[in-house]
Design an enzyme around this catalytic site. Sequence first.
Site, PDB file in Angstrom:
ATOM      1  N   ASN A 204      -1.788 -10.722   8.541  1.00  7.21           N
ATOM      2  CA  ASN A 204      -2.812  -9.699   8.732  1.00  7.21           C
ATOM      3  C   ASN A 204      -4.153 -10.111   8.127  1.00  7.21           C
ATOM      4  O   ASN A 204      -4.238 -10.405   6.938  1.00  7.21           O
ATOM      5  CB  ASN A 204      -2.371  -8.390   8.068  1.00  7.21           C
ATOM      6  CG  ASN A 204      -3.405  -7.282   8.249  1.00  7.21           C
ATOM      7  OD1 ASN A 204      -3.604  -6.780   9.350  1.00  7.21           O
ATOM      8  ND2 ASN A 204      -4.092  -6.908   7.173  1.00  7.21           N
ATOM      9  N   GLU A 205      -5.194 -10.133   8.951  1.00  5.79           N
ATOM     10  CA  GLU A 205      -6.587 -10.254   8.510  1.00  5.79           C
ATOM     11  C   GLU A 205      -6.905 -11.417   7.571  1.00  5.79           C
ATOM     12  O   GLU A 205      -7.316 -11.208   6.418  1.00  5.79           O
ATOM     13  CB  GLU A 205      -7.037  -8.954   7.832  1.00  5.79           C
ATOM     14  CG  GLU A 205      -7.075  -7.756   8.736  1.00  5.79           C
ATOM     15  CD  GLU A 205      -7.968  -6.640   8.201  1.00  5.79           C
ATOM     16  OE1 GLU A 205      -8.401  -6.728   7.039  1.00  5.79           O
ATOM     17  OE2 GLU A 205      -8.245  -5.694   8.946  1.00  5.79           O
TER      18      GLU A 205
ATOM     19  N   HIS B  62       1.174  -9.152   4.762  1.00  4.95           N
ATOM     20  CA  HIS B  62      -0.019  -8.313   4.630  1.00  4.95           C
ATOM     21  C   HIS B  62      -0.490  -8.386   3.171  1.00  4.95           C
ATOM     22  O   HIS B  62      -0.404  -7.423   2.421  1.00  4.95           O
ATOM     23  CB  HIS B  62       0.300  -6.869   5.056  1.00  4.95           C
ATOM     24  CG  HIS B  62      -0.909  -6.023   5.355  1.00  4.95           C
ATOM     25  ND1 HIS B  62      -1.083  -5.352   6.556  1.00  4.95           N
ATOM     26  CD2 HIS B  62      -1.991  -5.718   4.607  1.00  4.95           C
ATOM     27  CE1 HIS B  62      -2.226  -4.675   6.522  1.00  4.95           C
ATOM     28  NE2 HIS B  62      -2.795  -4.876   5.350  1.00  4.95           N
TER      29      HIS B  62
ATOM     30  N   ARG C 294       4.004   0.157  12.946  1.00  7.33           N
ATOM     31  CA  ARG C 294       3.727  -1.180  12.430  1.00  7.33           C
ATOM     32  C   ARG C 294       3.803  -1.132  10.904  1.00  7.33           C
ATOM     33  O   ARG C 294       3.020  -0.419  10.275  1.00  7.33           O
ATOM     34  CB  ARG C 294       2.335  -1.626  12.877  1.00  7.33           C
ATOM     35  CG  ARG C 294       1.894  -2.916  12.230  1.00  7.33           C
ATOM     36  CD  ARG C 294       0.460  -3.312  12.569  1.00  7.33           C
ATOM     37  NE  ARG C 294       0.134  -4.528  11.840  1.00  7.33           N
ATOM     38  CZ  ARG C 294      -1.004  -4.724  11.174  1.00  7.33           C
ATOM     39  NH1 ARG C 294      -1.959  -3.817  11.171  1.00  7.33           N
ATOM     40  NH2 ARG C 294      -1.199  -5.850  10.522  1.00  7.33           N
TER      41      ARG C 294
ATOM     42  N   ASP D  96       2.370   0.520  -8.071  1.00  9.67           N
ATOM     43  CA  ASP D  96       3.723   0.606  -8.655  1.00  9.67           C
ATOM     44  C   ASP D  96       4.565   1.678  -7.964  1.00  9.67           C
ATOM     45  O   ASP D  96       5.762   1.500  -7.758  1.00  9.67           O
ATOM     46  CB  ASP D  96       3.648   0.943 -10.149  1.00  9.67           C
ATOM     47  CG  ASP D  96       3.100  -0.218 -10.983  1.00  9.67           C
ATOM     48  OD1 ASP D  96       2.746  -1.264 -10.394  1.00  9.67           O
ATOM     49  OD2 ASP D  96       3.024  -0.063 -12.218  1.00  9.67           O
TER      50      ASP D  96
ATOM     51  N   ASN E 199      -7.811  -5.684  14.205  1.00  6.59           N
ATOM     52  CA  ASN E 199      -8.097  -4.427  13.519  1.00  6.59           C
ATOM     53  C   ASN E 199      -9.584  -4.183  13.640  1.00  6.59           C
ATOM     54  O   ASN E 199     -10.381  -5.115  13.529  1.00  6.59           O
ATOM     55  CB  ASN E 199      -7.738  -4.525  12.029  1.00  6.59           C
ATOM     56  CG  ASN E 199      -6.248  -4.750  11.810  1.00  6.59           C
ATOM     57  OD1 ASN E 199      -5.436  -4.497  12.693  1.00  6.59           O
ATOM     58  ND2 ASN E 199      -5.896  -5.235  10.625  1.00  6.59           N
TER      59      ASN E 199
ATOM     60  N   GLN F  99       0.798  -1.220   0.000  1.00 10.69           N
ATOM     61  CA  GLN F  99       0.000   0.000   0.000  1.00 10.69           C
ATOM     62  C   GLN F  99       0.836   1.279   0.000  1.00 10.69           C
ATOM     63  O   GLN F  99       0.327   2.347  -0.323  1.00 10.69           O
ATOM     64  CB  GLN F  99      -0.957  -0.009   1.198  1.00 10.69           C
ATOM     65  CG  GLN F  99      -1.962  -1.148   1.117  1.00 10.69           C
ATOM     66  CD  GLN F  99      -2.925  -1.158   2.286  1.00 10.69           C
ATOM     67  OE1 GLN F  99      -2.642  -1.748   3.324  1.00 10.69           O
ATOM     68  NE2 GLN F  99      -4.066  -0.509   2.138  1.00 10.69           N
TER      69      GLN F  99
ATOM     70  N   HIS G 179      -1.927  -5.210 -12.585  1.00 13.23           N
ATOM     71  CA  HIS G 179      -1.449  -5.057 -13.964  1.00 13.23           C
ATOM     72  C   HIS G 179      -2.321  -5.811 -14.967  1.00 13.23           C
ATOM     73  O   HIS G 179      -2.516  -5.355 -16.089  1.00 13.23           O
ATOM     74  CB  HIS G 179       0.007  -5.548 -14.082  1.00 13.23           C
ATOM     75  CG  HIS G 179       0.970  -4.680 -13.305  1.00 13.23           C
ATOM     76  ND1 HIS G 179       2.221  -5.099 -12.927  1.00 13.23           N
ATOM     77  CD2 HIS G 179       0.843  -3.412 -12.831  1.00 13.23           C
ATOM     78  CE1 HIS G 179       2.829  -4.133 -12.243  1.00 13.23           C
ATOM     79  NE2 HIS G 179       2.005  -3.106 -12.177  1.00 13.23           N
TER      80      HIS G 179
ATOM     81  N   GLU H 247      -4.976  -1.759  14.011  1.00 22.33           N
ATOM     82  CA  GLU H 247      -5.476  -0.779  13.046  1.00 22.33           C
ATOM     83  C   GLU H 247      -6.809  -0.253  13.533  1.00 22.33           C
ATOM     84  O   GLU H 247      -7.657  -1.026  13.980  1.00 22.33           O
ATOM     85  CB  GLU H 247      -5.749  -1.398  11.658  1.00 22.33           C
ATOM     86  CG  GLU H 247      -4.558  -1.794  10.853  1.00 22.33           C
ATOM     87  CD  GLU H 247      -4.944  -2.457   9.522  1.00 22.33           C
ATOM     88  OE1 GLU H 247      -6.061  -2.218   9.004  1.00 22.33           O
ATOM     89  OE2 GLU H 247      -4.115  -3.217   9.010  1.00 22.33           O
TER      90      GLU H 247
ATOM     91  N   TYR I 153     -12.869  -1.447  12.567  1.00 24.85           N
ATOM     92  CA  TYR I 153     -13.368  -0.255  11.879  1.00 24.85           C
ATOM     93  C   TYR I 153     -14.857  -0.015  12.077  1.00 24.85           C
ATOM     94  O   TYR I 153     -15.298   1.101  12.258  1.00 24.85           O
ATOM     95  CB  TYR I 153     -13.097  -0.366  10.363  1.00 24.85           C
ATOM     96  CG  TYR I 153     -11.632  -0.312  10.009  1.00 24.85           C
ATOM     97  CD1 TYR I 153     -11.001   0.901   9.763  1.00 24.85           C
ATOM     98  CD2 TYR I 153     -10.865  -1.482   9.935  1.00 24.85           C
ATOM     99  CE1 TYR I 153      -9.643   0.951   9.450  1.00 24.85           C
ATOM    100  CE2 TYR I 153      -9.515  -1.437   9.622  1.00 24.85           C
ATOM    101  CZ  TYR I 153      -8.908  -0.217   9.387  1.00 24.85           C
ATOM    102  OH  TYR I 153      -7.564  -0.163   9.083  1.00 24.85           O
TER     103      TYR I 153
END
Length: 504
Positions: A188-189, A144, A99, A74, A327, A41, A61, A394, A329
């Site tokens: 992660n997740e 991740h 992290r 990219d 995490n 990310q 891509h 998160e 949200y």
Amino acid sequence: MKRCSIATIICAIISTVCCCDVVKLTFPSGFSLGAASAAYQIEGAWNVSDKGENVWDYYTHHYPEIISEGRNGDVACNSYYKYKEDVELIKSTGFDFYRFSVSWSRVLPTGFANVISEDGLQYYKNLTAELVANGIEPVVTIYHWDHPQVIEEMGGWTNELIVDWFVAYARVLFEALGGSVKRWVTINEPDSFCGEGYESTRLAPGKVITGIGKYLCGHNVLKAHAKTYRMYEEEFRDSQGGVIGIVLPLSGHLPYNSSYADAAETGFQFNCGWMAHPIYFGDYPEIMKTRVALVSESQGYPRSRLPEFSDEWKAIINGTSDYFGLNHYTSRFVYNDPDEELGIYNSDSGLISVVDSSWPMASSSWFYVYPEGFGYLLRKIRDEYGNPSTWIMENGYSDTDNLEDYERISYYYEYLKEMLIAVKRDGCNVEGYAVWSILDNFEWSDGYTNRFGIIRVEFDDADTNRTTKLSQAWWKKVLSKRKLQSVPTSTTSTNTRTRLPWQK
Ligand code: GBH
């Protein structure tokens, strides 16, 4: 009698102190506050040096039409080149830890541990050293979501051989970084990349293997996590002295009304228990085993779509967590699907999830704001798993690009307040919390349209310049005072998301 009344008085004093403390909304001493990110990310530099191709390189891509505006990672935030500036921003904001995640194919260009990229590893050594030199604790996520494409070509997380490949990759990181890294996240997740990557096209690899892909992926995730934990325990813990755990994406699953307590429990087990129950108690939750078997049978499968663990694997997985990582949200209200009364099974959980029309929205399609759900979830974890040391890895808010991000500040205020009440009033053992995210970044299939940063990134400019948002200034104050700060009020509304008619 006498002892009892003294105890009562002491209790009263303690609870008064605790209560005032809660009202003051200060962080307990020793509480760790950090910021989080993930390799694909933010890093960019997707093909520098000998880096191998990973599933996200391949996915963005080959299928740009799946990603908002056809974008990719990219370049992203260019953090591969700008990591010193990032560390400087993390430091000047005042965070205790950072992290970040490691890109598997940057470190192992062939995907396997036969070739270790010197350049790739050097980048993470540099980043770690820069953090340590600035007094910021590095917290490292081993995976991740960006595994090597070559591994995906052999089935990725649906091929059990990934377990050994993952362990070999993790060993390289423990050897290279374990001198300074004392808190590790294996994966992660799982719920997100297993569910949305192997049963939908929302995340790479975007293989739609309905009903099967998610559970098979999760099964191998648990094995890879556990084997990595055991390897750390046997080969590294004595000399390095760190802790290791997994990070689960947990939403609050609250009862739609008081008659749906069982539905909320089922929702929790399907979301959290799927991974946490094997790790804390050795096997999948009973409710998952019985429901998935039942629904599988109704669909004509000869056996349950939820795989089973051998006793040997149960023993390996049971107890592989030094802290509870999550995490968080958003939340949902849940109730039982009435179709089931007619013998129609629409989902494995048998639940319908809804949101309340009063809940404000962030810009991500799935994101509704309900702070009470956070406290509910933390108390549930306390009760279910014996009040483990808990780390929020998160938490954060999305908008569509706003430097005066009052809604984000208000989100942090409300969610942190819930967390502090859970800690100080209810005794939840939360010891760390990380902001998602330090920078605006590549938000997977949402591209750069939904932004979670407390610092803005200019993605359309070759310099990828960083600009602090109002929420960064707010965090800076919170971190220096170790206390929640009031939410500044805007003169104009900055809400970037319009409500749909049925949500009014
Ligand atoms: C995390 O994913 C990721 O770790 C991170 O990379 C990402 O950028 C960040 O959060 C923000 O998205 O409808 O209640 O069942 C979170 C992905 C998407 C997982 C929504 C849970 C369904 C919630 N989440 N999803 S719910």
